[in-house]
Design an enzyme around this catalytic site. Structure first.
Site, PDB file in Angstrom:
ATOM      1  N   ARG A  26      56.290   2.601  44.250  1.00 13.79           N
ATOM      2  CA  ARG A  26      57.663   2.292  44.635  1.00 13.79           C
ATOM      3  C   ARG A  26      58.605   2.234  43.422  1.00 13.79           C
ATOM      4  O   ARG A  26      59.569   1.467  43.424  1.00 13.79           O
ATOM      5  CB  ARG A  26      57.720   0.979  45.435  1.00 13.79           C
ATOM      6  CG  ARG A  26      56.743   0.921  46.614  1.00 13.79           C
ATOM      7  CD  ARG A  26      56.952   2.021  47.625  1.00 13.79           C
ATOM      8  NE  ARG A  26      58.281   2.015  48.184  1.00 13.79           N
ATOM      9  CZ  ARG A  26      58.653   1.282  49.226  1.00 13.79           C
ATOM     10  NH1 ARG A  26      57.791   0.543  49.847  1.00 13.79           N
ATOM     11  NH2 ARG A  26      59.873   1.330  49.691  1.00 13.79           N
ATOM     12  N   ARG A  30      63.978   1.192  44.220  1.00 11.38           N
ATOM     13  CA  ARG A  30      63.888  -0.226  44.532  1.00 11.38           C
ATOM     14  C   ARG A  30      64.584  -1.092  43.499  1.00 11.38           C
ATOM     15  O   ARG A  30      65.282  -2.040  43.842  1.00 11.38           O
ATOM     16  CB  ARG A  30      62.421  -0.664  44.632  1.00 11.38           C
ATOM     17  CG  ARG A  30      61.899  -0.526  46.033  1.00 11.38           C
ATOM     18  CD  ARG A  30      60.713  -1.412  46.278  1.00 11.38           C
ATOM     19  NE  ARG A  30      60.545  -1.634  47.712  1.00 11.38           N
ATOM     20  CZ  ARG A  30      59.505  -2.219  48.257  1.00 11.38           C
ATOM     21  NH1 ARG A  30      58.517  -2.654  47.501  1.00 11.38           N
ATOM     22  NH2 ARG A  30      59.440  -2.398  49.555  1.00 11.38           N
ATOM     23  N   ARG A  39      72.922   5.013  46.019  1.00  8.13           N
ATOM     24  CA  ARG A  39      72.689   4.564  47.392  1.00  8.13           C
ATOM     25  C   ARG A  39      73.962   3.970  48.006  1.00  8.13           C
ATOM     26  O   ARG A  39      74.232   4.159  49.197  1.00  8.13           O
ATOM     27  CB  ARG A  39      71.549   3.541  47.330  1.00  8.13           C
ATOM     28  CG  ARG A  39      71.229   2.776  48.561  1.00  8.13           C
ATOM     29  CD  ARG A  39      70.382   3.565  49.529  1.00  8.13           C
ATOM     30  NE  ARG A  39      69.882   2.666  50.544  1.00  8.13           N
ATOM     31  CZ  ARG A  39      70.620   2.106  51.479  1.00  8.13           C
ATOM     32  NH1 ARG A  39      71.894   2.374  51.558  1.00  8.13           N
ATOM     33  NH2 ARG A  39      70.085   1.285  52.361  1.00  8.13           N
ATOM     34  N   ASP A  76      59.894   8.830  52.493  1.00  5.50           N
ATOM     35  CA  ASP A  76      59.237   7.672  53.094  1.00  5.50           C
ATOM     36  C   ASP A  76      58.069   8.169  53.930  1.00  5.50           C
ATOM     37  O   ASP A  76      58.075   9.327  54.388  1.00  5.50           O
ATOM     38  CB  ASP A  76      60.210   6.878  53.976  1.00  5.50           C
ATOM     39  CG  ASP A  76      59.684   5.472  54.214  1.00  5.50           C
ATOM     40  OD1 ASP A  76      59.958   4.593  53.399  1.00  5.50           O
ATOM     41  OD2 ASP A  76      58.948   5.272  55.196  1.00  5.50           O
ATOM     42  N   TYR A 152      53.087   2.150  63.007  1.00  6.96           N
ATOM     43  CA  TYR A 152      54.535   2.212  63.255  1.00  6.96           C
ATOM     44  C   TYR A 152      54.855   2.923  64.563  1.00  6.96           C
ATOM     45  O   TYR A 152      55.794   2.554  65.271  1.00  6.96           O
ATOM     46  CB  TYR A 152      55.246   2.901  62.081  1.00  6.96           C
ATOM     47  CG  TYR A 152      55.274   2.036  60.842  1.00  6.96           C
ATOM     48  CD1 TYR A 152      56.168   0.981  60.728  1.00  6.96           C
ATOM     49  CD2 TYR A 152      54.373   2.248  59.809  1.00  6.96           C
ATOM     50  CE1 TYR A 152      56.174   0.166  59.608  1.00  6.96           C
ATOM     51  CE2 TYR A 152      54.374   1.435  58.678  1.00  6.96           C
ATOM     52  CZ  TYR A 152      55.277   0.395  58.585  1.00  6.96           C
ATOM     53  OH  TYR A 152      55.278  -0.417  57.486  1.00  6.96           O
TER      54      TYR A 152
HETATM   55  O1  1CP Z   1      58.703   5.084  44.613  1.00  2.00           O
HETATM   56  C1  1CP Z   1      59.262   5.088  45.687  1.00  2.00           C
HETATM   57  O2  1CP Z   1      59.872   4.121  46.159  1.00  2.00           O
HETATM   58  C2  1CP Z   1      59.215   6.420  46.394  1.00  2.00           C
HETATM   59  C3  1CP Z   1      59.672   6.432  47.743  1.00  2.00           C
HETATM   60  C4  1CP Z   1      58.998   5.591  48.809  1.00  2.00           C
HETATM   61  C5  1CP Z   1      57.638   5.446  49.123  1.00  2.00           C
HETATM   62  C6  1CP Z   1      56.432   5.958  48.345  1.00  2.00           C
HETATM   63  C7  1CP Z   1      59.731   4.877  49.799  1.00  2.00           C
HETATM   64  C8  1CP Z   1      61.192   4.755  49.840  1.00  2.00           C
HETATM   65  N1  1CP Z   1      58.835   4.396  50.710  1.00  2.00           N
HETATM   66  C9  1CP Z   1      57.549   4.707  50.328  1.00  2.00           C
HETATM   67  C10 1CP Z   1      56.304   4.421  51.023  1.00  2.00           C
HETATM   68  C11 1CP Z   1      56.280   3.493  52.171  1.00  2.00           C
HETATM   69  N2  1CP Z   1      57.244   3.268  53.134  1.00  2.00           N
HETATM   70  C12 1CP Z   1      55.163   2.717  52.523  1.00  2.00           C
HETATM   71  C13 1CP Z   1      53.840   2.792  51.802  1.00  2.00           C
HETATM   72  C14 1CP Z   1      53.828   2.070  50.530  1.00  2.00           C
HETATM   73  C15 1CP Z   1      53.904   0.577  50.613  1.00  2.00           C
HETATM   74  O3  1CP Z   1      53.004  -0.019  51.229  1.00  2.00           O
HETATM   75  O4  1CP Z   1      54.828   0.007  50.021  1.00  2.00           O
HETATM   76  C16 1CP Z   1      55.485   1.977  53.674  1.00  2.00           C
HETATM   77  C17 1CP Z   1      54.609   0.990  54.414  1.00  2.00           C
HETATM   78  C18 1CP Z   1      56.812   2.341  54.055  1.00  2.00           C
HETATM   79  C19 1CP Z   1      57.550   1.876  55.246  1.00  2.00           C
HETATM   80  C20 1CP Z   1      58.842   1.268  54.881  1.00  2.00           C
HETATM   81  N3  1CP Z   1      59.914   1.994  54.446  1.00  2.00           N
HETATM   82  C21 1CP Z   1      59.191  -0.088  54.864  1.00  2.00           C
HETATM   83  C22 1CP Z   1      58.264  -1.227  55.224  1.00  2.00           C
HETATM   84  C23 1CP Z   1      58.534  -1.697  56.601  1.00  2.00           C
HETATM   85  C24 1CP Z   1      57.602  -2.798  57.067  1.00  2.00           C
HETATM   86  O5  1CP Z   1      56.591  -2.486  57.694  1.00  2.00           O
HETATM   87  O6  1CP Z   1      57.915  -3.959  56.824  1.00  2.00           O
HETATM   88  C25 1CP Z   1      60.524  -0.186  54.447  1.00  2.00           C
HETATM   89  C26 1CP Z   1      61.373  -1.405  54.318  1.00  2.00           C
HETATM   90  C27 1CP Z   1      60.949   1.147  54.142  1.00  2.00           C
HETATM   91  C28 1CP Z   1      62.282   1.556  53.605  1.00  2.00           C
HETATM   92  C29 1CP Z   1      62.302   2.232  52.317  1.00  2.00           C
HETATM   93  N4  1CP Z   1      61.453   3.231  51.897  1.00  2.00           N
HETATM   94  C30 1CP Z   1      61.801   3.664  50.633  1.00  2.00           C
HETATM   95  C31 1CP Z   1      62.950   2.896  50.251  1.00  2.00           C
HETATM   96  C32 1CP Z   1      63.690   3.061  48.965  1.00  2.00           C
HETATM   97  C33 1CP Z   1      63.246   2.004  51.303  1.00  2.00           C
HETATM   98  C34 1CP Z   1      64.374   1.005  51.374  1.00  2.00           C
HETATM   99  C35 1CP Z   1      65.451   1.543  52.211  1.00  2.00           C
HETATM  100  C36 1CP Z   1      66.784   0.987  51.888  1.00  2.00           C
HETATM  101  O7  1CP Z   1      67.356   1.399  50.861  1.00  2.00           O
HETATM  102  O8  1CP Z   1      67.257   0.186  52.696  1.00  2.00           O
END
Ligand code: 1CP
Length: 343
Positions: A26, A30, A39, A76, A152
Site C-alpha cells: 500500500r 495512502r 486525489r 484495487d 466482497y
Molecule cells: O500501494 C497501493 O496502495 C497500490 C494500490 C492498492 C492496492 C494494492 C489499493 C488502492 N488497494 C490495494 C489492495 C486492496 N484493496 C486490498 C488488499 C491489500 C490489503 O489487504 O490491504 C484490499 C482488501 C482492498 C479493498 C479496499 N480498497 C479497501 C478495504 C475495505 C474493507 O474491507 O474494509 C479499501 C478501503 C479500499 C480503497 C482503496 N484502495 C486503494 C486506495 C488508495 C484506497 C482508498 C480510496 C480512497 O482514496 O478513498
C-alpha cells in the site's frame, strides 16, 4: 527493456543480491501528500484508478519520494468484481460498497468472466507507467485472491467477520466453488494481461485468508491460488495470505516463487514450514512505524537479521496505515538498504 535495478526480481527467483530489496504494501495512495494533492482534484478514488496518466503518476511517486525497489500499479483488487458485472462505489471514510451481491445461481449466471478488455484502463495504466519508469525499477502487478474477492462479492462491503461469505461455504459449497472458479478464470485473464503489458512480477493478496480454518482454507482458497500460480508462467508470483498460520506448509508446496509473511508469523518457524526454496517477503509490524526513528531502525535490523540476506524481500507485515508519516516509511526503507548492504 533492461532494468537498471532488478534486485526484487533476482531475490524473487532466489538469486543472490548485493542487498535486500524493499518495497511497502500500500505504498501508493495512502501516505504521500503528493498523492492527496492529485486525489483532491478528482471526484474520487475510482476516477483516479480509471485515468491511466494519473494512475501512472501516483504509481511512480513512491519510487521517486521513498526510494523503493519496485512500483506497484495503482489500482484495487475490486476492479475484478466490477469487470465481472458488480459495480462498486468507494464511500469516503467507509470503504467499498456494492449495490448488488451474489446470492444465488441466477446472480452467478449473470456474471461475466473478466478479460483484459474489460480492464483496459488498468492495462493502459501499466503501459504508461512502464514508459515513464523507463526501466528504473520493476513494476508489480496484482490481484486479490479468489477467496478475498468472493468475500466482497457475497458480502457487498467490508466486514470484520464476512459472515455471509463464510455462511455460503457451509450452506452451499458447490455454489461457492462455482463462483470461486469464475473469479479464478477472471483473475488469470487479468494477471496475464498485466504481464503482457509489462508487469515484471505479480502479487496475489489474500487479505481475508485468516478468517478460514485450515481445512477450509486449503479447499476454498489455496486450491484457486495454486491454479493462478500455475497459469502465470512468465514472471515470478508472490502469495500474501494474511493470517494463514495453519496453512503455511501447504502454501510452501504450491508453484509460487515468494511467500509473504504477516507480522505475527514467526520468521524461523515460517522458513521451516515453507522450506528452503522459496523467497520470503515481509514482515515488520506496520505499527512499528508509529515509534521513534531509533526504534524503527533497530526493529528493521532485527527483521533483517532473522531473515538473513538471501531469499528475502523486505516489506511490512501488511500495508502502511493512512496516518503514518512518510518520513518513518522512508526511514524503514533506508535502513533496509543500508544495513543489508553491510551484511
Ligand atoms: O500501494 C497501493 O496502495 C497500490 C494500490 C492498492 C492496492 C494494492 C489499493 C488502492 N488497494 C490495494 C489492495 C486492496 N484493496 C486490498 C488488499 C491489500 C490489503 O489487504 O490491504 C484490499 C482488501 C482492498 C479493498 C479496499 N480498497 C479497501 C478495504 C475495505 C474493507 O474491507 O474494509 C479499501 C478501503 C479500499 C480503497 C482503496 N484502495 C486503494 C486506495 C488508495 C484506497 C482508498 C480510496 C480512497 O482514496 O478513498
Amino acid at each position: 527493456m533492461e532494468l537498471k535495478n532488478d534486485l526484487l526480481l533476482r531475490a524473487a527467483r532466489g538469486e543472490k543480491t548485493e542487498r535486500t530489496p524493499v518495497w511497502v504494501m500500500r505504498q501508493a495512495g495512502r501516505i504521500l501528500k503528493e498523492y492527496l494533492e492529485i486525489r483532491s482534484k478528482l471526484s474520487g478514488f475510482i476516477e483516479l484508478v480509471q485515468t491511466p496518466e494519473l494512475a501512472a503518476e501516483v504509481t511512480i511517486q513512491p519510487v521517486d519520494i521513498l526510494g523503493v525497489d519496485a512500483a506497484i500499479i495503482f489500482s484495487d483488487i475490486l476492479v475484478i468484481p466490477e469487470a465481472m458485472g458488480l459495480p462498486y462505489t468507494m464511500e469516503e471514510g467507509k470503504g467499498p460498497l456494492f449495490s448488488n451481491t451474489v446470492k444465488n445461481e441466477a446472480d452467478l449466471g449473470k456474471l461475466k468472466i473478466a478479460d483484459e478488455d474489460s480492464l483496459g484502463y488498468v492495462i493502459e495504466a501499466i503501459n504508461v507507467t512502464k514508459k515513464e519508469l523507463n526501466g528504473r525499477v520493476p513494476l508489480i502487478g496484482f490481484a486479490g485472491a479468489p477467496w478475498t474477492i468472493f468475500c466482497y462479492m457475497v458480502e457487498g462491503k467490508g466486514s470484520k467477520t464476512f459472515s455471509h461469505a463464510r455462511k455460503m461455504l457451509y450452506t452451499n459449497p458447490v455454489f461457492s466453488h462455482k463462483l470461486l472458479d469464475k473469479i479464478t478464470d477472471s483473475t488469470i485473464n487479468y494477471l496475464k494481461g498485466q504481464v503482457a503489458a509489462g508487469a515484471n512480477i505479480v502479487q496475489v493478496f489474500d487479505s481475508w485468508a485468516g478468517i478460514l480454518p485450515a481445512g477450509q482454507y486449503d479447499d476454498f482458497s489455496l486450491k484457486y491460488i495454486s491454479k493462478i500460480a500455475n497459469a502465470i508462467t512468465d514472471v515470478p508470483v508472490i502469495v500474501f495470505a494474511k493470517g494463514a498460520y495453519a496453512s503455511r506448509k501447504s502454501i510452501g508446496s504450491i508453484n509460487c516463487d515468494v511467500v509473504g509473511l504477516d507480522w505475527n508469523m514467526d520468521i524461523k518457524e515460517s522458513r521451516s514450514l515453507i522450506g528452503p526454496d522459496k523467497t520470503l517477503q515481509g514482515n515488520m509490524d506496520p505499527a512499528t512505524l508509529y515509534a521513534d526513528f531509533g526504534t524503527v531502525k533497530s526493529e528493521t535490523r532485527k527483521m533483517i537479521d532473522q531473515f538473513g540476506k538471501a531469499k528475502h524481500i523486505a516489506n511490512l507485515g501488511h500495508g502502511v496505515y493512512p496516518d503514518m508519516e512518510a518520513d518513518k516509511v522512508k526511514c524503514f526503507i533506508d535502513e533496509v538498504k543500508e544495513y543489508s548492504s553491510r551484511l
